[in-house]
Design a protein around this motif. Structure first.
Motif, PDB file in Angstrom:
ATOM      1  N   SER A  13       0.809  -1.244   0.084  1.00  9.07           N
ATOM      2  CA  SER A  13      -0.326   0.349   0.323  1.00  9.07           C
ATOM      3  C   SER A  13       0.932   1.390   0.160  1.00  9.07           C
ATOM      4  O   SER A  13       0.535   1.852  -0.615  1.00  9.07           O
ATOM      5  CB  SER A  13      -1.009  -0.149   1.455  1.00  9.07           C
ATOM      6  OG  SER A  13      -1.917  -1.176   1.050  1.00  9.07           O
ATOM      7  N   ALA A  14       1.562   1.333   0.668  1.00  8.96           N
ATOM      8  CA  ALA A  14       3.035   2.394   0.513  1.00  8.96           C
ATOM      9  C   ALA A  14       3.825   2.693  -0.974  1.00  8.96           C
ATOM     10  O   ALA A  14       3.661   3.694  -1.187  1.00  8.96           O
ATOM     11  CB  ALA A  14       3.983   2.481   2.237  1.00  8.96           C
ATOM     12  N   ARG A  15       3.716   1.580  -0.916  1.00 11.22           N
ATOM     13  CA  ARG A  15       4.844   1.409  -2.634  1.00 11.22           C
ATOM     14  C   ARG A  15       3.246   2.113  -3.286  1.00 11.22           C
ATOM     15  O   ARG A  15       3.852   3.026  -4.128  1.00 11.22           O
ATOM     16  CB  ARG A  15       4.785   0.304  -2.814  1.00 11.22           C
ATOM     17  CG  ARG A  15       5.825   0.015  -4.054  1.00 11.22           C
ATOM     18  CD  ARG A  15       6.198  -1.052  -4.076  1.00 11.22           C
ATOM     19  NE  ARG A  15       6.354  -1.943  -5.883  1.00 11.22           N
ATOM     20  CZ  ARG A  15       5.905  -2.636  -6.795  1.00 11.22           C
ATOM     21  NH1 ARG A  15       4.641  -2.728  -6.058  1.00 11.22           N
ATOM     22  NH2 ARG A  15       5.672  -2.663  -7.442  1.00 11.22           N
ATOM     23  N   ARG A  16       2.395   1.999  -3.755  1.00  9.62           N
ATOM     24  CA  ARG A  16       1.456   2.027  -4.222  1.00  9.62           C
ATOM     25  C   ARG A  16       1.112   3.342  -3.933  1.00  9.62           C
ATOM     26  O   ARG A  16       0.987   4.144  -5.645  1.00  9.62           O
ATOM     27  CB  ARG A  16       0.142   1.759  -3.902  1.00  9.62           C
ATOM     28  CG  ARG A  16       0.475   0.463  -4.765  1.00  9.62           C
ATOM     29  CD  ARG A  16      -0.994  -0.672  -5.020  1.00  9.62           C
ATOM     30  NE  ARG A  16      -1.122  -1.835  -5.329  1.00  9.62           N
ATOM     31  CZ  ARG A  16      -1.564  -2.807  -5.262  1.00  9.62           C
ATOM     32  NH1 ARG A  16      -2.549  -2.818  -4.519  1.00  9.62           N
ATOM     33  NH2 ARG A  16      -1.620  -4.217  -5.567  1.00  9.62           N
ATOM     34  N   ALA A  17       1.297   4.161  -2.682  1.00  9.62           N
ATOM     35  CA  ALA A  17       1.023   5.336  -2.621  1.00  9.62           C
ATOM     36  C   ALA A  17       2.084   6.796  -2.959  1.00  9.62           C
ATOM     37  O   ALA A  17       1.608   7.785  -4.063  1.00  9.62           O
ATOM     38  CB  ALA A  17       0.488   5.816  -1.527  1.00  9.62           C
ATOM     39  N   ALA A  18       3.111   5.787  -2.942  1.00 13.81           N
ATOM     40  CA  ALA A  18       4.351   6.600  -3.598  1.00 13.81           C
ATOM     41  C   ALA A  18       4.623   6.768  -4.922  1.00 13.81           C
ATOM     42  O   ALA A  18       4.357   8.049  -5.487  1.00 13.81           O
ATOM     43  CB  ALA A  18       5.828   6.074  -2.801  1.00 13.81           C
ATOM     44  N   ILE A  19       4.077   5.794  -5.562  1.00 16.82           N
ATOM     45  CA  ILE A  19       3.847   5.519  -7.153  1.00 16.82           C
ATOM     46  C   ILE A  19       2.954   7.068  -7.662  1.00 16.82           C
ATOM     47  O   ILE A  19       3.334   7.393  -8.224  1.00 16.82           O
ATOM     48  CB  ILE A  19       3.228   4.483  -7.970  1.00 16.82           C
ATOM     49  CG1 ILE A  19       4.612   3.617  -7.361  1.00 16.82           C
ATOM     50  CG2 ILE A  19       3.235   4.397  -9.041  1.00 16.82           C
ATOM     51  CD1 ILE A  19       4.279   2.127  -7.714  1.00 16.82           C
ATOM     52  N   GLU A  20       1.851   6.538  -6.892  1.00 18.57           N
ATOM     53  CA  GLU A  20       0.363   7.429  -7.346  1.00 18.57           C
ATOM     54  C   GLU A  20       0.928   8.875  -6.570  1.00 18.57           C
ATOM     55  O   GLU A  20       0.712   9.696  -8.144  1.00 18.57           O
ATOM     56  CB  GLU A  20      -0.903   7.469  -6.550  1.00 18.57           C
ATOM     57  CG  GLU A  20      -1.662   6.079  -6.943  1.00 18.57           C
ATOM     58  CD  GLU A  20      -2.230   6.001  -8.228  1.00 18.57           C
ATOM     59  OE1 GLU A  20      -2.094   7.051  -9.164  1.00 18.57           O
ATOM     60  OE2 GLU A  20      -2.152   4.763  -9.267  1.00 18.57           O
ATOM     61  N   ARG A  21       1.400   9.682  -5.547  1.00 16.81           N
ATOM     62  CA  ARG A  21       1.995  10.407  -5.797  1.00 16.81           C
ATOM     63  C   ARG A  21       2.866  11.086  -6.994  1.00 16.81           C
ATOM     64  O   ARG A  21       2.817  12.660  -6.931  1.00 16.81           O
ATOM     65  CB  ARG A  21       2.482  10.992  -4.082  1.00 16.81           C
ATOM     66  CG  ARG A  21       2.981  11.673  -3.772  1.00 16.81           C
ATOM     67  CD  ARG A  21       3.553  12.036  -2.063  1.00 16.81           C
ATOM     68  NE  ARG A  21       3.481  13.628  -1.900  1.00 16.81           N
ATOM     69  CZ  ARG A  21       4.469  13.783  -0.724  1.00 16.81           C
ATOM     70  NH1 ARG A  21       4.543  13.078   0.182  1.00 16.81           N
ATOM     71  NH2 ARG A  21       4.619  14.750  -0.451  1.00 16.81           N
ATOM     72  N   ALA A  22       3.573  10.532  -6.577  1.00 13.06           N
ATOM     73  CA  ALA A  22       4.445  11.206  -8.262  1.00 13.06           C
ATOM     74  C   ALA A  22       3.917  11.605  -9.530  1.00 13.06           C
ATOM     75  O   ALA A  22       4.336  12.060 -10.029  1.00 13.06           O
ATOM     76  CB  ALA A  22       5.838   9.638  -8.400  1.00 13.06           C
ATOM     77  N   ASN A  23       3.503  10.267  -9.440  1.00 11.36           N
ATOM     78  CA  ASN A  23       2.144  10.522 -10.592  1.00 11.36           C
ATOM     79  C   ASN A  23       1.547  11.752 -10.472  1.00 11.36           C
ATOM     80  O   ASN A  23       1.648  12.799 -11.793  1.00 11.36           O
ATOM     81  CB  ASN A  23       1.345   9.573 -10.922  1.00 11.36           C
ATOM     82  CG  ASN A  23       0.926   9.450 -12.504  1.00 11.36           C
ATOM     83  OD1 ASN A  23       1.698   9.640 -13.620  1.00 11.36           O
ATOM     84  ND2 ASN A  23      -0.059   8.823 -12.909  1.00 11.36           N
ATOM     85  N   LEU A  24       1.292  11.997  -9.299  1.00 10.82           N
ATOM     86  CA  LEU A  24       0.860  13.603  -9.292  1.00 10.82           C
ATOM     87  C   LEU A  24       1.667  14.234  -9.916  1.00 10.82           C
ATOM     88  O   LEU A  24       0.900  15.804  -9.775  1.00 10.82           O
ATOM     89  CB  LEU A  24      -0.420  13.334  -7.993  1.00 10.82           C
ATOM     90  CG  LEU A  24      -1.280  12.606  -7.427  1.00 10.82           C
ATOM     91  CD1 LEU A  24      -1.760  12.588  -6.362  1.00 10.82           C
ATOM     92  CD2 LEU A  24      -2.497  12.995  -8.454  1.00 10.82           C
ATOM     93  N   ASP A  25       2.470  14.379  -8.354  1.00  9.54           N
ATOM     94  CA  ASP A  25       3.084  15.550  -9.474  1.00  9.54           C
ATOM     95  C   ASP A  25       3.529  15.675 -10.743  1.00  9.54           C
ATOM     96  O   ASP A  25       3.866  17.364 -11.118  1.00  9.54           O
ATOM     97  CB  ASP A  25       4.914  14.924  -9.041  1.00  9.54           C
ATOM     98  CG  ASP A  25       4.766  15.309  -7.125  1.00  9.54           C
ATOM     99  OD1 ASP A  25       4.044  15.825  -7.036  1.00  9.54           O
ATOM    100  OD2 ASP A  25       6.373  14.624  -6.574  1.00  9.54           O
TER     101      ASP A  25
END
Length: 127
Positions: A13-25
């Motif tokens: 879950s943490a990994r997915r959140a980090a990936i999504e956050r990078a995509n939002l950037d």
């Protein structure tokens, strides 16, 4: 056994959140470009380069061990997003609107490729 599964679930879950956050950037970067090209703002914005964004921080970090193939695949299209965004701003500033539109198209194409890879990462399928 249960503690291990919980830990793995939390890490995923943490990994997915980090990936999504990078995509939002990346989406934020595109917003800044479009906002400027729509005439909102008097000075050309300074964009982060591909080393400063979250994706870049992953693949340019000193500790490169354990990098997944998908993260390496993001590098080229991520760099293109940043390069084309800067080129679109520069073309707009010199009033070369056709060039600006061409760069925007290439920026979008590169971003779509980043997003395809991100989708595979979030789904846990690799690249």
């Amino acid at each position: 056994e249960l503690a291990l599964r919980m830990r793995q679930g939390i890490e995923t879950s943490a990994r997915r959140a980090a990936i999504e956050r990078a995509n939002l950037d990346e989406l934020g970067l595109k917003f800044v470009v479009y906002n400027h090209l729509l005439g909102n703002g008097t000075t050309t914005p300074q964009l982060p380069d591909e080393h400063e964004c979250r994706f870049g921080q992953w693949f340019y970090a000193e500790d490169r061990q354990g990098r997944e193939d998908a993260f390496r695949q993001i590098e080229a299209p991520n760099t293109a997003v940043h390069d084309e965004a800067r080129a679109a701003l520069a073309a707009y500033d010199r009033q070369a609107l056709e060039d600006a539109l061409s760069h925007l198209g290439r920026m979008e194409e590169a971003n779509r490729e980043v997003m395809r890879i991100v989708d595979r990462l979030v789904a846990g399928r690799g690249a």
